[in-house]
Design a protein around this motif. Structure first.
Motif, mmCIF file in Angstrom:
data_model
loop_
_atom_site.group_PDB
_atom_site.id
_atom_site.type_symbol
_atom_site.label_atom_id
_atom_site.label_comp_id
_atom_site.label_asym_id
_atom_site.label_seq_id
_atom_site.Cartn_x
_atom_site.Cartn_y
_atom_site.Cartn_z
ATOM 1 N N ASP A 143 5.248 0.545 2.483
ATOM 2 C CA ASP A 143 4.098 0.333 2.549
ATOM 3 C C ASP A 143 2.712 0.631 3.124
ATOM 4 O O ASP A 143 1.845 0.519 1.952
ATOM 5 C CB ASP A 143 4.310 -1.584 2.609
ATOM 6 C CG ASP A 143 5.620 -1.979 1.639
ATOM 7 O OD1 ASP A 143 5.481 -1.118 0.747
ATOM 8 O OD2 ASP A 143 6.361 -3.341 2.287
ATOM 9 N N VAL A 144 3.395 0.918 4.342
ATOM 10 C CA VAL A 144 1.680 1.162 5.207
ATOM 11 C C VAL A 144 1.831 2.364 4.708
ATOM 12 O O VAL A 144 0.069 2.080 5.341
ATOM 13 C CB VAL A 144 2.139 1.060 7.047
ATOM 14 C CG1 VAL A 144 0.899 1.429 7.456
ATOM 15 C CG2 VAL A 144 2.324 -0.865 7.475
ATOM 16 N N ILE A 147 -0.770 2.104 1.048
ATOM 17 C CA ILE A 147 -1.561 1.572 1.470
ATOM 18 C C ILE A 147 -3.148 2.850 2.587
ATOM 19 O O ILE A 147 -3.780 2.867 1.752
ATOM 20 C CB ILE A 147 -1.939 0.040 2.429
ATOM 21 C CG1 ILE A 147 -1.294 -0.729 1.938
ATOM 22 C CG2 ILE A 147 -3.542 -0.575 2.767
ATOM 23 C CD1 ILE A 147 -0.710 -2.242 2.639
ATOM 24 N N PHE A 150 -3.737 5.105 -0.420
ATOM 25 C CA PHE A 150 -4.928 4.782 -0.614
ATOM 26 C C PHE A 150 -6.491 4.695 -0.239
ATOM 27 O O PHE A 150 -7.130 5.600 -0.813
ATOM 28 C CB PHE A 150 -4.668 3.177 -1.390
ATOM 29 C CG PHE A 150 -6.478 1.902 -2.237
ATOM 30 C CD1 PHE A 150 -6.171 2.736 -4.035
ATOM 31 C CD2 PHE A 150 -7.284 1.878 -1.461
ATOM 32 C CE1 PHE A 150 -6.955 1.876 -4.041
ATOM 33 C CE2 PHE A 150 -8.160 1.792 -1.677
ATOM 34 C CZ PHE A 150 -8.093 1.333 -3.342
ATOM 35 N N PHE A 151 -6.239 4.195 1.335
ATOM 36 C CA PHE A 151 -7.667 4.620 1.553
ATOM 37 C C PHE A 151 -7.985 6.304 2.388
ATOM 38 O O PHE A 151 -9.517 6.199 1.918
ATOM 39 C CB PHE A 151 -7.647 4.229 3.125
ATOM 40 C CG PHE A 151 -7.145 2.032 3.400
ATOM 41 C CD1 PHE A 151 -8.608 1.909 2.623
ATOM 42 C CD2 PHE A 151 -6.864 1.853 3.717
ATOM 43 C CE1 PHE A 151 -9.091 0.805 2.417
ATOM 44 C CE2 PHE A 151 -6.418 0.651 3.511
ATOM 45 C CZ PHE A 151 -7.648 -0.239 3.516
ATOM 46 N N ASP A 204 0.985 1.811 -7.993
ATOM 47 C CA ASP A 204 1.445 1.653 -7.617
ATOM 48 C C ASP A 204 0.306 -0.200 -7.033
ATOM 49 O O ASP A 204 -0.669 -0.103 -5.696
ATOM 50 C CB ASP A 204 1.042 2.268 -5.843
ATOM 51 C CG ASP A 204 2.225 1.441 -4.758
ATOM 52 O OD1 ASP A 204 2.442 -0.138 -4.888
ATOM 53 O OD2 ASP A 204 2.174 1.997 -3.051
ATOM 54 N N ARG A 206 0.915 -3.225 -6.957
ATOM 55 C CA ARG A 206 0.740 -4.120 -5.407
ATOM 56 C C ARG A 206 -0.193 -3.426 -4.005
ATOM 57 O O ARG A 206 -0.889 -3.866 -3.349
ATOM 58 C CB ARG A 206 2.360 -3.878 -4.933
ATOM 59 C CG ARG A 206 2.414 -5.156 -4.496
ATOM 60 C CD ARG A 206 3.687 -5.877 -4.199
ATOM 61 N NE ARG A 206 4.481 -5.013 -3.682
ATOM 62 C CZ ARG A 206 4.979 -4.414 -1.932
ATOM 63 N NH1 ARG A 206 4.281 -5.124 -1.067
ATOM 64 N NH2 ARG A 206 5.881 -3.266 -1.963
ATOM 65 N N ASN A 207 0.340 -2.170 -3.543
ATOM 66 C CA ASN A 207 -0.601 -1.734 -2.366
ATOM 67 C C ASN A 207 -1.623 -2.012 -2.430
ATOM 68 O O ASN A 207 -2.585 -1.630 -1.653
ATOM 69 C CB ASN A 207 0.435 -1.015 -2.392
ATOM 70 C CG ASN A 207 1.945 -0.772 -1.002
ATOM 71 O OD1 ASN A 207 2.181 -1.854 -0.307
ATOM 72 N ND2 ASN A 207 2.525 -0.391 -1.482
ATOM 73 N N SER A 208 -2.359 -1.095 -3.934
ATOM 74 C CA SER A 208 -3.392 -0.591 -4.120
ATOM 75 C C SER A 208 -4.065 -1.951 -3.776
ATOM 76 O O SER A 208 -5.380 -2.671 -3.555
ATOM 77 C CB SER A 208 -3.811 -0.329 -5.497
ATOM 78 O OG SER A 208 -3.628 1.312 -5.124
ATOM 79 N N TYR A 210 -3.355 -5.021 -1.676
ATOM 80 C CA TYR A 210 -3.363 -5.317 -0.230
ATOM 81 C C TYR A 210 -4.465 -4.186 0.394
ATOM 82 O O TYR A 210 -5.172 -4.463 0.891
ATOM 83 C CB TYR A 210 -2.388 -4.796 -0.221
ATOM 84 C CG TYR A 210 -0.597 -5.666 -0.501
ATOM 85 C CD1 TYR A 210 -1.230 -7.159 -0.649
ATOM 86 C CD2 TYR A 210 0.405 -5.178 -0.020
ATOM 87 C CE1 TYR A 210 -0.247 -8.279 -1.031
ATOM 88 C CE2 TYR A 210 1.510 -5.727 -0.628
ATOM 89 C CZ TYR A 210 1.005 -8.266 -0.646
ATOM 90 O OH TYR A 210 1.546 -8.593 -1.514
ATOM 91 N N ALA A 211 -4.720 -3.285 0.369
ATOM 92 C CA ALA A 211 -5.801 -2.514 0.471
ATOM 93 C C ALA A 211 -7.071 -2.768 -0.285
ATOM 94 O O ALA A 211 -7.935 -3.085 1.329
ATOM 95 C CB ALA A 211 -5.876 -0.890 -0.242
ATOM 96 N N LEU A 214 -7.501 -5.841 1.572
ATOM 97 C CA LEU A 214 -7.895 -6.100 3.355
ATOM 98 C C LEU A 214 -9.660 -5.311 3.467
ATOM 99 O O LEU A 214 -9.913 -5.572 4.774
ATOM 100 C CB LEU A 214 -7.404 -4.398 4.389
ATOM 101 C CG LEU A 214 -7.406 -3.814 5.658
ATOM 102 C CD1 LEU A 214 -6.688 -5.018 6.481
ATOM 103 C CD2 LEU A 214 -5.914 -2.975 5.517
#
Length: 235
Positions: A143-144, A147, A150-151, A204, A206-208, A210-211, A214
């Motif tokens: 997951d980390v 994310i 993405f960044f 992805d 979900r993790n996008s 989350y990013a 953040l």
């Protein structure tokens, strides 16, 4: 596997003649990685049948097994561990330089500008390590990493966009290295980054999200630090 070519730019303040040496480091790094990939693939083709390569998740592991036999697992673990240590070290070096630059601009703690005799931003490095530990406790490694990916893609897209913006706002600024083929090469790379980002989000979501969350959470902190910078005159 395909990142890292731009990392020398993070050390521009510590490099002699950065306008000449940083582009050389970038192009040299790319050519070196291409060479390593070619050598590995030649080794695979000389030692394995194409059917073995196509049907294997880690073809190089078969070659290592043929060479070292029962010690294969130990050899692979040692090699991968070594690469991870190198990668972690580089990651901390780069991230601490970002924190240092933010501190110099008044966007982080003032003590983040402290540098020891060897040139290492100690407090910025400490903040980087603490942040990494906190990220490790928030979820799985996958997951980390997702994310972070993405960044990374967003960061490249912003970098390429910034080139257009800075060329327009500061046309007479001295530029030791001018991007070859500008604006077409830069525009093509920017388009590729945007397409890659869209594909990343679609695969992805979900993790996008989350990013993005953040970034949304960190924005008020950025505004507060920015207002503090303006009120104190800290630069």
């Amino acid at each position: 596997a395909y990142d890292g070519w731009v990392f020398s730019a993070y050390f521009s303040e510590e490099v002699k003649d950065p306008g000449r040496n940083i582009p050389r480091a970038m192009f040299g790094g790319i050519l070196f990685v291409i060479g390593v990939y070619m050598i590995i693939n030649i080794a695979l083709l000389r030692n394995l049948e194409m059917s073995q390569i196509a049907g294997s998740e880690l073809a190089i592991g078969i070659v290592v097994q043929n060479l070292f036999g029962e010690a294969t697992q130990t050899v692979l673990t040692a090699v991968f561990t070594g690469f991870m240590i190198i990668g972690l070290n580089l990651g901390f070096m780069i991230a601490s330089r970002v924190v240092y630059a933010m501190s110099v601009d008044g966007l982080f703690m003032e003590k983040g500008t402290d540098v020891n005799e060897g040139g290492t931003p100690t407090n910025a490095l400490l903040a980087t390590v603490v942040a990494a530990i906190l990220f490790m406790t928030t979820g799985t490694f996958e997951d980390v990493l997702a994310i972070l990916s993405f960044f990374a893609v967003v960061n490249y897209a912003f970098l390429f966009s910034a080139l257009f913006t800075l060329r327009r706002r500061e046309p007479d600024l001295p530029r030791p290295y001018r991007a070859w083929g500008y604006p077409w090469t830069t525009g093509l790379t920017l388009a590729g980054s945007v397409i890659f980002l869209v594909g990343l989000v679609m695969n992805d979501l979900r993790n996008s999200l989350y990013a993005v969350m953040l970034v949304a959470v960190s924005y008020p902190v950025y505004r507060w630090l920015k207002s503090r910078q303006q009120s104190t005159g800290h630069v």
